[in-house]
Scaffold this motif. Structure first.
Motif, PDB file in Angstrom:
ATOM      1  N   LEU A  44       0.834  -1.194   0.000  1.00 53.98           N
ATOM      2  CA  LEU A  44       0.000   0.000   0.000  1.00 53.98           C
ATOM      3  C   LEU A  44       0.874   1.250   0.000  1.00 53.98           C
ATOM      4  CD1 LEU A  44      -2.896  -0.909   2.485  1.00 53.98           C
ATOM      5  CD2 LEU A  44      -2.987  -0.816  -0.017  1.00 53.98           C
ATOM      6  N   ALA A  45       1.914   1.232   0.818  1.00 53.36           N
ATOM      7  CA  ALA A  45       2.835   2.374   0.869  1.00 53.36           C
ATOM      8  C   ALA A  45       3.553   2.571  -0.464  1.00 53.36           C
ATOM      9  CB  ALA A  45       3.857   2.161   1.987  1.00 53.36           C
ATOM     10  N   ALA A  46       3.707   1.470  -1.217  1.00 55.85           N
ATOM     11  CA  ALA A  46       4.398   1.542  -2.514  1.00 55.85           C
ATOM     12  C   ALA A  46       3.460   1.902  -3.657  1.00 55.85           C
ATOM     13  CB  ALA A  46       5.080   0.213  -2.806  1.00 55.85           C
ATOM     14  N   GLY A  47       2.174   2.111  -3.354  1.00 49.93           N
ATOM     15  CA  GLY A  47       1.248   2.563  -4.381  1.00 49.93           C
ATOM     16  C   GLY A  47       0.344   1.503  -4.977  1.00 49.93           C
ATOM     17  N   ALA A  48       0.145   0.400  -4.287  1.00 49.27           N
ATOM     18  CA  ALA A  48      -0.750  -0.631  -4.803  1.00 49.27           C
ATOM     19  C   ALA A  48      -2.169  -0.089  -4.954  1.00 49.27           C
ATOM     20  CB  ALA A  48      -0.754  -1.846  -3.876  1.00 49.27           C
TER      21      ALA A  48
END
Length: 224
Positions: free
Chosen positions: A186-190
């Motif tokens: 999520l933090a990586a943009g999923a």
């Protein structure tokens, strides 16, 4: 007659040379499989190509990844072994290291110069990247490395129609490692609303499976 004898002798020598090379190649692959650094160096010093493949097109580097033999892996990397050598089953050292959670090996591959760097366009037999199976298996340290240090696509869809986030939910158990994996992607943009082929979103899957903590994370990320 003399020419015929000469050609026959040359053919024998060539056959002996091929047989010797084949035996040394088997020694190289056996050493990589067993983690035997001394035998590995002996095979390479005998002139065997560092990327020579076995009957399944597996390189010594791939076999070292499979066996988790870091010392042998590093020795092969130092000798110029390719991290993108493709086996018959579409494994590469890079892809397999992701699937097996070999974080130190992945880190070493990411430190290579551009001309030897991992090819992020290569896909495993399921159409996935190094990240997707790492997420499925909850290899948290590996996921952290891949999402922070590489330009890997966190929204890649594999042949099953699943992203790394969907694999976390569908194939994971909802436990602490998969919760941590969810936070990282999520933090990586999923994309939290990228659904599977049936139109089922990660949040719907999480709710169906009783993965309460993961569902909360997805809801907080405005999943539907």
């Amino acid at each position: 007659m003399r020419f015929a004898l000469l050609f026959a002798t040359l053919a024998v020598f060539q056959a002996m040379s091929v047989a010797a090379q084949s035996l040394a190649s088997r020694d190289l692959h056996a050493a990589a499989t067993q983690g035997d650094l001394k035998a590995l160096n002996a095979a390479l010093d005998a002139g065997i190509g560092v990327d020579s493949a076995d009957g399944q097109r597996q390189s010594a580097l791939l076999l070292a990844v499979a066996g988790d033999h870091l010392q042998v892996f590093n020795a092969l990397l130092a000798r110029g072994a390719s991290v993108n050598a493709l086996a018959a089953n579409k494994d590469t050292p890079w892809l397999l290291a992701g699937a097996l959670g070999r974080t130190a090996m992945l880190e070493a591959m990411l430190a290579l110069p551009p001309e030897r760097a991992p090819d992020l366009s290569l896909r495993n037999r399921f159409g996935g990247s190094a990240l997707i199976p790492a997420c499925e298996r909850g290899h948290v340290e590996t996921i952290a490395l891949l999402t922070r240090r590489s330009k890997i696509d966190v929204n890649l869809v594999n042949n099953l129609g699943w992203t790394c986030l969907l694999e976390i939910v569908i194939l994971g158990n909802g436990g602490p490692r998969h919760v941590a994996a969810t936070k990282l992607v999520l933090a990586a943009g999923a994309n939290v609303n990228l659904a599977d082929r049936e139109g089922v979103t990660p949040l719907a899957h999480a709710r169906r499976r009783g993965q309460v903590e993961i569902a909360r994370l997805l809801e907080a990320a405005k999943a539907r």
